[in-house]
Design a protein around this motif. Structure first.
Motif, PDB file in Angstrom:
ATOM      1  N   SER A   1       0.801  -1.526   0.017  1.00  0.00           N
ATOM      2  CA  SER A   1       0.097  -0.150   0.038  1.00  0.00           C
ATOM      3  C   SER A   1       0.866   1.327  -0.078  1.00  0.00           C
ATOM      4  N   VAL A   2       2.071   1.267   0.433  1.00  0.00           N
ATOM      5  CA  VAL A   2       3.076   2.446   0.372  1.00  0.00           C
ATOM      6  C   VAL A   2       4.254   2.319  -0.497  1.00  0.00           C
ATOM      7  N   PHE A   3       4.276   1.377  -1.225  1.00  0.00           N
ATOM      8  CA  PHE A   3       5.495   0.975  -2.007  1.00  0.00           C
ATOM      9  C   PHE A   3       6.077   1.992  -2.972  1.00  0.00           C
ATOM     10  N   PRO A   4       5.037   2.372  -3.657  1.00  0.00           N
ATOM     11  CA  PRO A   4       5.702   3.511  -4.488  1.00  0.00           C
ATOM     12  C   PRO A   4       6.300   4.768  -3.770  1.00  0.00           C
ATOM     13  N   ASP A   5       5.714   5.094  -2.695  1.00  0.00           N
ATOM     14  CA  ASP A   5       6.311   6.124  -1.729  1.00  0.00           C
ATOM     15  C   ASP A   5       7.722   5.660  -1.198  1.00  0.00           C
ATOM     16  N   MET A   6       7.841   4.486  -0.858  1.00  0.00           N
ATOM     17  CA  MET A   6       8.792   4.093  -0.177  1.00  0.00           C
ATOM     18  C   MET A   6      10.041   3.938  -1.260  1.00  0.00           C
ATOM     19  N   ILE A   7       9.850   3.355  -2.515  1.00  0.00           N
ATOM     20  CA  ILE A   7      10.710   3.333  -3.441  1.00  0.00           C
ATOM     21  C   ILE A   7      11.273   4.671  -3.758  1.00  0.00           C
ATOM     22  N   GLU A   8      10.384   5.804  -4.085  1.00  0.00           N
ATOM     23  CA  GLU A   8      10.894   7.039  -4.569  1.00  0.00           C
ATOM     24  C   GLU A   8      11.624   7.682  -3.434  1.00  0.00           C
ATOM     25  N   ARG A   9      11.344   7.533  -2.178  1.00  0.00           N
ATOM     26  CA  ARG A   9      12.094   8.178  -1.306  1.00  0.00           C
ATOM     27  C   ARG A   9      13.225   7.345  -0.571  1.00  0.00           C
ATOM     28  N   SER A  10      13.444   6.175  -1.100  1.00  0.00           N
ATOM     29  CA  SER A  10      14.697   5.585  -0.608  1.00  0.00           C
ATOM     30  C   SER A  10      15.565   5.109  -1.648  1.00  0.00           C
ATOM     31  N   VAL A  11      15.084   4.913  -3.064  1.00  0.00           N
ATOM     32  CA  VAL A  11      16.122   4.324  -4.299  1.00  0.00           C
ATOM     33  C   VAL A  11      16.490   5.572  -5.218  1.00  0.00           C
ATOM     34  N   PRO A  12      17.683   5.949  -5.071  1.00  0.00           N
ATOM     35  CA  PRO A  12      17.937   7.181  -6.073  1.00  0.00           C
ATOM     36  C   PRO A  12      17.898   6.699  -7.455  1.00  0.00           C
ATOM     37  N   SER A  13      17.655   7.351  -8.371  1.00  0.00           N
ATOM     38  CA  SER A  13      17.367   7.123  -9.775  1.00  0.00           C
ATOM     39  C   SER A  13      16.525   6.161 -10.037  1.00  0.00           C
ATOM     40  N   TYR A  14      15.591   5.849  -9.284  1.00  0.00           N
ATOM     41  CA  TYR A  14      14.534   4.848  -9.704  1.00  0.00           C
ATOM     42  C   TYR A  14      13.739   5.141 -10.911  1.00  0.00           C
ATOM     43  N   GLN A  15      13.432   6.276 -11.205  1.00  0.00           N
ATOM     44  CA  GLN A  15      12.661   6.488 -12.524  1.00  0.00           C
ATOM     45  C   GLN A  15      13.413   6.480 -13.744  1.00  0.00           C
ATOM     46  N   GLU A  16      14.875   6.672 -13.568  1.00  0.00           N
ATOM     47  CA  GLU A  16      15.708   6.674 -14.639  1.00  0.00           C
ATOM     48  C   GLU A  16      15.914   5.207 -14.931  1.00  0.00           C
ATOM     49  N   THR A  17      15.808   4.311 -13.832  1.00  0.00           N
ATOM     50  CA  THR A  17      16.031   3.039 -14.111  1.00  0.00           C
ATOM     51  C   THR A  17      15.097   2.339 -14.849  1.00  0.00           C
ATOM     52  N   LEU A  18      13.591   2.818 -14.628  1.00  0.00           N
ATOM     53  CA  LEU A  18      12.620   2.509 -15.383  1.00  0.00           C
ATOM     54  C   LEU A  18      12.460   2.989 -16.952  1.00  0.00           C
ATOM     55  N   LYS A  19      13.155   4.154 -16.976  1.00  0.00           N
ATOM     56  CA  LYS A  19      12.878   4.744 -18.536  1.00  0.00           C
ATOM     57  C   LYS A  19      14.237   4.027 -19.150  1.00  0.00           C
ATOM     58  N   GLY A  20      15.268   3.487 -18.523  1.00  0.00           N
ATOM     59  CA  GLY A  20      16.240   2.836 -19.276  1.00  0.00           C
ATOM     60  C   GLY A  20      15.721   1.329 -19.696  1.00  0.00           C
ATOM     61  N   ILE A  21      14.825   0.716 -18.711  1.00  0.00           N
ATOM     62  CA  ILE A  21      14.063  -0.606 -19.155  1.00  0.00           C
ATOM     63  C   ILE A  21      13.416  -0.436 -20.482  1.00  0.00           C
ATOM     64  N   THR A  22      12.606   0.707 -20.438  1.00  0.00           N
ATOM     65  CA  THR A  22      11.905   0.954 -21.490  1.00  0.00           C
ATOM     66  C   THR A  22      12.780   1.153 -22.739  1.00  0.00           C
ATOM     67  N   GLU A  23      13.989   1.816 -22.928  1.00  0.00           N
ATOM     68  CA  GLU A  23      14.531   1.769 -24.178  1.00  0.00           C
ATOM     69  C   GLU A  23      15.444   0.916 -24.251  1.00  0.00           C
ATOM     70  N   LEU A  24      15.922  -0.057 -23.317  1.00  0.00           N
ATOM     71  CA  LEU A  24      16.570  -1.387 -23.701  1.00  0.00           C
ATOM     72  C   LEU A  24      15.712  -2.467 -24.153  1.00  0.00           C
TER      73      LEU A  24
ATOM     74  N   TYR B   1      23.856   5.030  -9.060  1.00  0.00           N
ATOM     75  CA  TYR B   1      23.549   6.110  -8.314  1.00  0.00           C
ATOM     76  C   TYR B   1      23.779   5.661  -6.646  1.00  0.00           C
ATOM     77  N   PHE B   2      24.799   6.336  -5.936  1.00  0.00           N
ATOM     78  CA  PHE B   2      25.379   5.557  -4.585  1.00  0.00           C
ATOM     79  C   PHE B   2      25.723   4.187  -4.880  1.00  0.00           C
ATOM     80  N   GLN B   3      24.928   3.296  -3.983  1.00  0.00           N
ATOM     81  CA  GLN B   3      24.979   2.003  -3.981  1.00  0.00           C
ATOM     82  C   GLN B   3      24.087   1.113  -4.854  1.00  0.00           C
ATOM     83  N   PHE B   4      23.069   1.782  -5.437  1.00  0.00           N
ATOM     84  CA  PHE B   4      22.328   1.148  -6.508  1.00  0.00           C
ATOM     85  C   PHE B   4      22.504   1.295  -7.768  1.00  0.00           C
ATOM     86  N   ALA B   5      22.569   0.123  -8.449  1.00  0.00           N
ATOM     87  CA  ALA B   5      23.117   0.053  -9.900  1.00  0.00           C
ATOM     88  C   ALA B   5      22.191  -0.888 -10.818  1.00  0.00           C
ATOM     89  N   SER B   6      22.488  -0.685 -11.983  1.00  0.00           N
ATOM     90  CA  SER B   6      21.331  -1.587 -12.951  1.00  0.00           C
ATOM     91  C   SER B   6      22.770  -2.322 -13.896  1.00  0.00           C
TER      92      SER B   6
END
Length: 244
Positions: free
Chosen positions: A28-51, A234-239
């Motif tokens: 119920s709170v996952f989108p907010d949790m991800i946005e506030r905890s994982v840097p560059s999450y939206q950029e990751t999703l954009k990359g998944i689309t392009e790839l 971004y920091f310790q989060f990588a794709s």
């Protein structure tokens, strides 16, 4: 339409520290949790689309393993509107999967996603051109990761792509300390209190187990991927991307 709440799950002192679970409360709170905890999450999703646009093969299957609320599934689906592909989204959390189905129903598409409630360790991978593990391998037992990725490799078509996002650990303690502090400040800047940060960290202990970048790349090469590397960090989060 699904409505998601602000993440306050760890805002009150907890007398008993429970292990983190992808249950109804987290869903119920996952989108907010991800946005506030994982840097560059939206950029990751954009990359998944392009790839996915580049690597998806006609008449093949695309997999989102550990799909949670379906953000990566939606990114993949947007990439293949003009291609005949079967998209398969797998998660073992009924709460997450139900919300993923609801979430994707809000966006019109000619592609119907096949949702599977089950263990991705037991999900057959066949005729795959793109497989996504978006921050999910880290929740699998370390001694099962090689076999999991080997099954994905075996199920990928030649030229197929694995996209794998993970939280990393740095092998250099001094750098790990610096990165940890920067990430803590990121969460503070996003409104999390010290209590919330410490209690969530405790709940994830022994649940989320990170590997280093070097271990990930060595494993992918041993399995047989002909090319692999990080495409975003971004920091310790990588794709990572790995091509068969």
């Amino acid at each position: 339409m699904t409505h998601y709440q602000k993440d306050t799950l760890f805002s009150q002192p907890q007398t008993e520290q429970k292990a983190f679970r992808f249950d109804e409360q987290v869903a119920s709170v996952f989108p907010d949790m991800i946005e506030r905890s994982v840097p560059s999450y939206q950029e990751t999703l954009k990359g998944i689309t392009e790839l996915t646009k580049h690597f998806a093969q006609a008449n093949s299957q695309l997999y989102d393993l550990g799909c949670s609320l379906g953000a990566a599934t939606l990114a993949m689906r947007r990439a293949v509107e003009d291609k005949p592909c079967q998209i398969i989204a797998v998660d073992n959390s009924p709460a997450m999967l139900a919300k993923a189905q609801d979430y994707l129903s809000n966006y019109h598409s000619n592609h119907q996603v096949k949702f599977i409630e089950g263990d991705m360790l037991a999900t057959p991978i066949n005729n795959a051109s793109v497989v996504v593990l978006n921050f999910t391998l880290q929740f699998i037992s370390p001694n099962q990761r090689h076999s999991m990725l080997s099954r994905i490799y075996d199920g990928l078509n030649p030229g197929g792509l694995l996209i794998m996002s993970e939280k990393l650990v740095n092998t250099q303690p001094g750098i790990q300390t610096i990165i940890d502090e920067m990430h803590l400040q990121f969460k503070r800047d996003n409104g999390y209190s010290e209590l919330e940060i410490s209690q969530k960290r405790a709940s994830l202990e022994n649940v989320l187990i990170s590997d280093s970048r070097e271990i990930h790349l060595e494993r992918l090469r041993k399995i047989g991927f002909r090319e692999c590397d990080t495409w975003l960090q971004y920091f310790q989060f990588a794709s990572f991307i790995a091509i068969k």
